[in-house]
Write an enzyme that holds these catalytic residues in place. Structure first.
Site, PDB file in Angstrom:
ATOM      1  N   GLU A  41       6.627   4.675  -4.098  1.00  0.00           N
ATOM      2  CA  GLU A  41       6.462   4.882  -2.661  1.00  0.00           C
ATOM      3  C   GLU A  41       7.199   6.132  -2.186  1.00  0.00           C
ATOM      4  O   GLU A  41       8.360   6.357  -2.540  1.00  0.00           O
ATOM      5  CB  GLU A  41       7.009   3.653  -1.917  1.00  0.00           C
ATOM      6  CG  GLU A  41       6.957   3.754  -0.408  1.00  0.00           C
ATOM      7  CD  GLU A  41       7.558   2.541   0.287  1.00  0.00           C
ATOM      8  OE1 GLU A  41       7.321   2.388   1.496  1.00  0.00           O
ATOM      9  OE2 GLU A  41       8.255   1.741  -0.382  1.00  0.00           O
ATOM     10  N   LYS A 131       0.208   3.229   5.005  1.00  0.00           N
ATOM     11  CA  LYS A 131       0.830   1.916   5.148  1.00  0.00           C
ATOM     12  C   LYS A 131       0.554   1.349   6.534  1.00  0.00           C
ATOM     13  O   LYS A 131       0.803   1.991   7.551  1.00  0.00           O
ATOM     14  CB  LYS A 131       2.333   2.035   4.911  1.00  0.00           C
ATOM     15  CG  LYS A 131       3.069   0.707   4.825  1.00  0.00           C
ATOM     16  CD  LYS A 131       4.539   0.948   4.473  1.00  0.00           C
ATOM     17  CE  LYS A 131       5.294  -0.360   4.299  1.00  0.00           C
ATOM     18  NZ  LYS A 131       6.719  -0.125   3.954  1.00  0.00           N
ATOM     19  N   CYS A 165       4.595  -1.250  -0.780  1.00  0.00           N
ATOM     20  CA  CYS A 165       5.816  -2.015  -0.505  1.00  0.00           C
ATOM     21  C   CYS A 165       5.483  -3.358   0.149  1.00  0.00           C
ATOM     22  O   CYS A 165       4.715  -4.140  -0.387  1.00  0.00           O
ATOM     23  CB  CYS A 165       6.775  -1.169   0.326  1.00  0.00           C
ATOM     24  SG  CYS A 165       8.515  -1.681   0.196  1.00  0.00           S
TER      25      CYS A 165
END
Length: 310
Positions: A41, A131, A165
Site C-alpha cells: 500500500e 481506496k 488495507c
C-alpha cells in the site's frame, strides 16, 4: 506461474528515487523468473505513517508540512506518472500490482488518493482502484474513492483484483470481487501481525482464490535525513515501524509462502492459477452457495466527479 512480493522500503517521500527503485525491483523479479510482482500500500512515495503519530490539532502544522511534501511526490496519471513502470512491465513481461499515492491533476490537482494500479505484462494500465474509505487519521490526507475501480481484470497471469488495507474488512467490497471470477486477490496494506494474517487466511477460504498480502517493511533508520520531524516522529532508529509480513495463501486456505517478518527482500511463490476456480466446488460465495432470492448486491461503478464540463 511464479510471483514475487516486495518487502523493500521505498526512498521515503521521494518519488523519483522510489520510482527508480521500483523499476530495479521489477528487473530483479524478472531475473528470478517471476511473472508477477506485488508492491504494498502507498509504496510510492511511502505510506504517510506520520498521520498516526501526530495529533490532529496540536500537530496540524507539522501534518501540513509533511502533507505538502507527500503531495509533491505523488503520482499523477493525467501526466503519465506511472510511465516508468508501464515500460518496465512491458520490457520484462511482468504483471505489476502497485500501491501508490495518487494526485488527480485532471480535476483538483490537490486531493490525494490511496490507489492501487494493476499493470498488465504488455504495459497496459488494466485497472486503477482508489481506496473507498481511508481509515481513521488517514482521512486527514486522503480523499474517498469510488466504485469505478472495483474490477477484476484479465491479465497475462489470470484474473486479478485488489482491495487496499482495511477495505478487506468490508464484506460487500470483497463480495464484489468474488463475483467477478477472481483468481488472484491482492491486498496491499499497512497492517501486519497475526490479526491481519488471519484475515488473509479467511479471504482465501471465503473467496476460493489465491491471496497475496503485503505491507512495507520499514525501519526508522530507513527514513531519510531530510524528512521533516524525522527525529521527533521516529526517535528510536532501531524501531521496526512496520514488520512487513508479506504472505501468500492458497485457495480455501493454507499458507504457501511467508509470512516474511522484519526482513527485507522479495518473497517468492509458485502458484497454480487454475486451482482457484477448482477450489470453489465446495463453496462458491457468488455461485452455488449464493442465495439471490434472499440477498442481492448492487455496485455503482460510475466514476464520481464534483464537476461536469459540457
Amino acid at each position: 506461474m511464479k510471483l514475487a512480493v516486495v518487502q523493500q522500503p521505498p526512498v521515503y517521500l521521494d518519488l523519483e528515487r522510489s520510482m527508480a527503485r521500483a523499476v530495479e525491483l521489477v528487473q530483479e523479479a524478472a531475473a528470478n523468473g517471476c511473472d508477477m510482482l506485488v508492491f504494498p500500500e502507498a509504496w510510492l512515495p511511502g505510506y504517510p505513517t506520520f498521520v498516526w503519530r501526530l495529533p490532529p490539532g496540536a500537530g496540524m502544522g507539522k501534518t501540513d508540512e509533511l502533507y505538502a511534501l507527500s503531495q509533491a511526490n505523488s503520482v499523477d496519471l493525467s501526466r503519465d506518472g506511472l510511465r516508468p513502470l508501464l515500460d518496465a512491465a512491458k520490457n520484462h513481461g511482468v504483471v505489476i500490482v502497485l500501491g501508490y499515492q495518487e494526485v488527480d491533476g485532471s480535476i483538483s490537482g490537490s486531493t490525494l488518493f490511496n490507489s492501487c494500479a494493476i499493470i498488465d505484462a504488455d504495459g497496459r494500465l488494466a485497472n486503477n482502484h482508489r481506496k473507498l474509505m481511508p481509515t481513521n487519521p488517514e482521512r486527514m490526507v486522503w480523499g474517498f474513492g469510488d466504485g469505478s475501480g472495483l474490477n477484476v481484470v484479465d491479465t497475462a497471469v489470470g484474473r486479478v483484483g485488489a482491495l487496499i488495507c482495511w477495505e478487506n474488512y468490508m464484506p460487500l467490497a470483497r463480495y464484489a470481487l468474488y463475483a467477478q471470477n477472481i483468481d488472484i486477490y491482492v491486498a496491499p496494506t499497512w497492517d501486519s501481525g497475526e490479526t491481519w494474517l488471519a484475515t488473509m487466511q479467511h479471504i482465501a477460504r471465503e473467496g476460493g482464490c489465491w491471496v497475496v498480502g503485503c505491507a512495507t517493511a520499514l525501519k526508522a533508520s530507513d527514513i531519510p535525513d531530510g524528512v521533516p520531524y524525522r527525529d521527533e516522529l521516529f526517535p528510536n532508529k532501531d524501531e521496526w515501524i512496520n514488520a512487513g509480513d508479506a504472505v501468500v495463501y492458497k485457495p480455501f486456505g493454507g499458507v504457501i509462502a511467508g509470512p516474511m517478518r522484519r526482513e527485507k527482500g522479495l518473497l517468492f511463490a509458485e502458484i497454480d492459477v487454475a486451482a482457484a476456480r477448482a477450489s470453489r466446488r465446495k463453496f462458491d460465495a457468488s455461485g452455488h452457495y449464493a442465495r439471490p432470492d434472499v440477498f442481492t448486491l448492487t455496485v455503482n461503478r460510475k466514476k464520481q466527479a464534483p464537476v461536469q464540463f459540457e
